[in-house]
Design a protein around this motif. Structure first.
Motif, PDB file in Angstrom:
ATOM      1  N   ARG A  41       0.784  -1.233   0.000  1.00  0.00           N
ATOM      2  CA  ARG A  41       0.000   0.000   0.000  1.00  0.00           C
ATOM      3  C   ARG A  41       0.822   1.292   0.000  1.00  0.00           C
ATOM      4  NH1 ARG A  41      -5.115   1.188   0.124  1.00  0.00           N
ATOM      5  NH2 ARG A  41      -5.683  -0.916   0.707  1.00  0.00           N
ATOM      6  N   PRO A  42       1.871   1.463   0.801  1.00  0.00           N
ATOM      7  CA  PRO A  42       2.564   2.757   0.807  1.00  0.00           C
ATOM      8  C   PRO A  42       3.299   3.080  -0.496  1.00  0.00           C
ATOM      9  CG  PRO A  42       3.083   1.528   2.777  1.00  0.00           C
ATOM     10  CD  PRO A  42       2.352   0.605   1.881  1.00  0.00           C
ATOM     11  N   THR A  43       3.638   2.067  -1.282  1.00  0.00           N
ATOM     12  CA  THR A  43       4.412   2.318  -2.499  1.00  0.00           C
ATOM     13  C   THR A  43       3.732   1.794  -3.751  1.00  0.00           C
ATOM     14  OG1 THR A  43       5.639   0.286  -2.078  1.00  0.00           O
ATOM     15  CG2 THR A  43       6.632   2.352  -1.300  1.00  0.00           C
ATOM     16  N   VAL A  44       2.460   1.467  -3.666  1.00  0.00           N
ATOM     17  CA  VAL A  44       1.785   0.888  -4.833  1.00  0.00           C
ATOM     18  C   VAL A  44       1.684   1.898  -5.967  1.00  0.00           C
ATOM     19  CG1 VAL A  44      -0.583   1.417  -4.102  1.00  0.00           C
ATOM     20  CG2 VAL A  44      -0.142  -0.568  -5.547  1.00  0.00           C
ATOM     21  N   ALA A  45       1.552   3.173  -5.652  1.00  0.00           N
ATOM     22  CA  ALA A  45       1.463   4.183  -6.703  1.00  0.00           C
ATOM     23  C   ALA A  45       2.769   4.264  -7.500  1.00  0.00           C
ATOM     24  CB  ALA A  45       1.122   5.538  -6.106  1.00  0.00           C
ATOM     25  N   VAL A  46       3.890   4.154  -6.802  1.00  0.00           N
ATOM     26  CA  VAL A  46       5.183   4.172  -7.491  1.00  0.00           C
ATOM     27  C   VAL A  46       5.310   2.940  -8.374  1.00  0.00           C
ATOM     28  CG1 VAL A  46       7.680   4.163  -7.147  1.00  0.00           C
ATOM     29  CG2 VAL A  46       6.226   5.499  -5.629  1.00  0.00           C
ATOM     30  N   ALA A  47       4.885   1.791  -7.876  1.00  0.00           N
ATOM     31  CA  ALA A  47       4.961   0.549  -8.655  1.00  0.00           C
ATOM     32  C   ALA A  47       4.081   0.618  -9.893  1.00  0.00           C
ATOM     33  CB  ALA A  47       4.557  -0.640  -7.787  1.00  0.00           C
ATOM     34  N   LEU A  48       2.869   1.127  -9.731  1.00  0.00           N
ATOM     35  CA  LEU A  48       1.970   1.245 -10.885  1.00  0.00           C
ATOM     36  C   LEU A  48       2.492   2.253 -11.902  1.00  0.00           C
ATOM     37  CD1 LEU A  48      -1.515   1.124  -9.134  1.00  0.00           C
ATOM     38  CD2 LEU A  48      -0.403  -0.669 -10.501  1.00  0.00           C
ATOM     39  N   PHE A  49       3.071   3.331 -11.426  1.00  0.00           N
ATOM     40  CA  PHE A  49       3.633   4.324 -12.344  1.00  0.00           C
ATOM     41  C   PHE A  49       4.813   3.746 -13.113  1.00  0.00           C
ATOM     42  CE2 PHE A  49       6.411   7.868 -13.461  1.00  0.00           C
ATOM     43  CZ  PHE A  49       5.525   8.710 -14.102  1.00  0.00           C
ATOM     44  N   SER A 112       8.199  12.158  -1.004  1.00  0.00           N
ATOM     45  CA  SER A 112       6.747  12.223  -0.845  1.00  0.00           C
ATOM     46  C   SER A 112       6.093  12.972  -1.998  1.00  0.00           C
ATOM     47  CB  SER A 112       6.386  12.890   0.476  1.00  0.00           C
ATOM     48  OG  SER A 112       6.724  12.066   1.545  1.00  0.00           O
ATOM     49  N   PHE A 113       6.736  14.041  -2.466  1.00  0.00           N
ATOM     50  CA  PHE A 113       6.172  14.805  -3.584  1.00  0.00           C
ATOM     51  C   PHE A 113       6.171  13.981  -4.866  1.00  0.00           C
ATOM     52  CE2 PHE A 113       6.545  17.938  -7.051  1.00  0.00           C
ATOM     53  CZ  PHE A 113       5.332  18.591  -6.864  1.00  0.00           C
ATOM     54  N   ALA A 114       7.285  13.294  -5.130  1.00  0.00           N
ATOM     55  CA  ALA A 114       7.344  12.449  -6.326  1.00  0.00           C
ATOM     56  C   ALA A 114       6.326  11.312  -6.240  1.00  0.00           C
ATOM     57  CB  ALA A 114       8.752  11.894  -6.509  1.00  0.00           C
ATOM     58  N   SER A 115       6.191  10.717  -5.064  1.00  0.00           N
ATOM     59  CA  SER A 115       5.213   9.647  -4.887  1.00  0.00           C
ATOM     60  C   SER A 115       3.789  10.173  -5.042  1.00  0.00           C
ATOM     61  CB  SER A 115       5.376   8.997  -3.513  1.00  0.00           C
ATOM     62  OG  SER A 115       6.651   8.424  -3.391  1.00  0.00           O
ATOM     63  N   MET A 116       3.546  11.387  -4.562  1.00  0.00           N
ATOM     64  CA  MET A 116       2.227  11.987  -4.694  1.00  0.00           C
ATOM     65  C   MET A 116       1.892  12.262  -6.162  1.00  0.00           C
ATOM     66  SD  MET A 116       0.787  15.499  -3.000  1.00  0.00           S
ATOM     67  CE  MET A 116       1.688  16.523  -4.135  1.00  0.00           C
ATOM     68  N   LEU A 117       2.868  12.746  -6.910  1.00  0.00           N
ATOM     69  CA  LEU A 117       2.643  12.969  -8.339  1.00  0.00           C
ATOM     70  C   LEU A 117       2.378  11.664  -9.077  1.00  0.00           C
ATOM     71  CD1 LEU A 117       5.253  15.697  -9.300  1.00  0.00           C
ATOM     72  CD2 LEU A 117       2.795  15.943  -9.020  1.00  0.00           C
ATOM     73  N   MET A 118       3.119  10.630  -8.726  1.00  0.00           N
ATOM     74  CA  MET A 118       2.900   9.324  -9.356  1.00  0.00           C
ATOM     75  C   MET A 118       1.531   8.762  -8.999  1.00  0.00           C
ATOM     76  SD  MET A 118       6.594   7.517  -8.905  1.00  0.00           S
ATOM     77  CE  MET A 118       8.073   8.423  -9.218  1.00  0.00           C
ATOM     78  N   ALA A 119       1.095   8.960  -7.759  1.00  0.00           N
ATOM     79  CA  ALA A 119      -0.220   8.472  -7.336  1.00  0.00           C
ATOM     80  C   ALA A 119      -1.333   9.209  -8.064  1.00  0.00           C
ATOM     81  CB  ALA A 119      -0.387   8.635  -5.829  1.00  0.00           C
ATOM     82  N   SER A 120      -1.157  10.498  -8.288  1.00  0.00           N
ATOM     83  CA  SER A 120      -2.188  11.243  -9.015  1.00  0.00           C
ATOM     84  C   SER A 120      -2.207  10.858 -10.488  1.00  0.00           C
ATOM     85  CB  SER A 120      -1.982  12.743  -8.863  1.00  0.00           C
ATOM     86  OG  SER A 120      -0.821  13.155  -9.559  1.00  0.00           O
ATOM     87  N   LYS A 121      -1.055  10.513 -11.022  1.00  0.00           N
ATOM     88  CA  LYS A 121      -0.978  10.122 -12.437  1.00  0.00           C
ATOM     89  C   LYS A 121      -1.661   8.777 -12.694  1.00  0.00           C
ATOM     90  CE  LYS A 121       0.798  10.933 -16.529  1.00  0.00           C
ATOM     91  NZ  LYS A 121       0.366  12.047 -17.337  1.00  0.00           N
ATOM     92  N   VAL A 122      -1.537   7.830 -11.758  1.00  0.00           N
ATOM     93  CA  VAL A 122      -2.137   6.507 -11.957  1.00  0.00           C
ATOM     94  C   VAL A 122      -3.519   6.399 -11.339  1.00  0.00           C
ATOM     95  CG1 VAL A 122       0.085   5.355 -12.150  1.00  0.00           C
ATOM     96  CG2 VAL A 122      -1.031   5.481  -9.925  1.00  0.00           C
ATOM     97  N   GLY A 123      -3.976   7.426 -10.619  1.00  0.00           N
ATOM     98  CA  GLY A 123      -5.316   7.428 -10.064  1.00  0.00           C
ATOM     99  C   GLY A 123      -5.483   6.625  -8.795  1.00  0.00           C
ATOM    100  N   GLU A 124      -4.444   6.469  -8.028  1.00  0.00           N
ATOM    101  CA  GLU A 124      -4.496   5.731  -6.753  1.00  0.00           C
ATOM    102  C   GLU A 124      -4.774   6.736  -5.636  1.00  0.00           C
ATOM    103  OE1 GLU A 124      -4.667   2.530  -4.489  1.00  0.00           O
ATOM    104  OE2 GLU A 124      -4.196   2.374  -6.616  1.00  0.00           O
ATOM    105  N   MET A 125      -6.038   6.871  -5.250  1.00  0.00           N
ATOM    106  CA  MET A 125      -6.455   7.928  -4.334  1.00  0.00           C
ATOM    107  C   MET A 125      -5.981   7.709  -2.897  1.00  0.00           C
ATOM    108  SD  MET A 125      -7.619  10.005  -6.368  1.00  0.00           S
ATOM    109  CE  MET A 125      -8.055  11.254  -5.204  1.00  0.00           C
TER     110      MET A 125
END
Length: 174
Positions: A41-49, A112-125
């Protein structure tokens, strides 16, 4: 006991109390099983990106996961150094531990900023909310650190009175 603690010191200690265990667990999960740890969960947005947007292969994903774990452990290390420096009252009062806190805040904010941008790009709210919250915590601590300056060190030697005209300035001028 808490008379000589600044607000920034307490704020940094509370941040360290959150980030040291949380980011250490995530980093060690990535180090043990890079791909499985990256998809938690904490890094799934980075993995999906990495997999969807950058289309990284398996070994490249593992290297990126290790780089993320290294960055998180760097932040943890600087927070640990900050807590160790807080134990000394002289260092705490003079603001000598602010450098370690500043490095932890800068690197942590970047991650955190890079991870937040990646999460917004892949739609992981859920990941977006987590990384935005961590980023706001780190930026708030940085603002407190910038605004609150350490107290001035008291001068031990008082300024000498100006010499009268008939007094010798040096001992050998008598």
């Amino acid at each position: 006991m808490f008379r000589n603690w600044r607000i920034g010191s307490v704020n940094g200690a509370l941040l360290a109390a959150y980030f040291i265990p949380a980011w250490t667990i995530v980093a060690f999960n990535i180090m043990v099983a890079p791909v499985h740890g990256l998809y938690e969960r904490p890094t799934v947005a980075v993995a999906l990106f990495l997999s969807d947007q950058l289309q990284m292969a398996g070994m490249s994903t593992v290297r990126a996961a290790w780089l993320l774990a290294l960055g998180r452990l760097t932040v943890v290390a600087f927070f640990a150094i900050y807590l160790a420096l807080l134990c000394f009252p002289r260092v705490r009062k003079s603001g000598g531990s602010d450098e370690a806190l500043g490095i932890a805040l800068a690197v942590g904010s970047l991650i955190s900023f890079a991870s937040m941008l990646m999460a917004s790009k892949v739609g992981e709210m859920a990941a977006l909310r987590l990384h935005a919250t961590e980023l706001l915590l780190l930026l708030g601590a940085a603002i407190v650190m910038v605004i609150e300056r350490p107290e001035a060190t008291p001068k031990t030697a008082e300024a000498a009175a100006p010499l009268a005209l008939e007094q010798a300035e040096l001992l050998h001028n008598r």
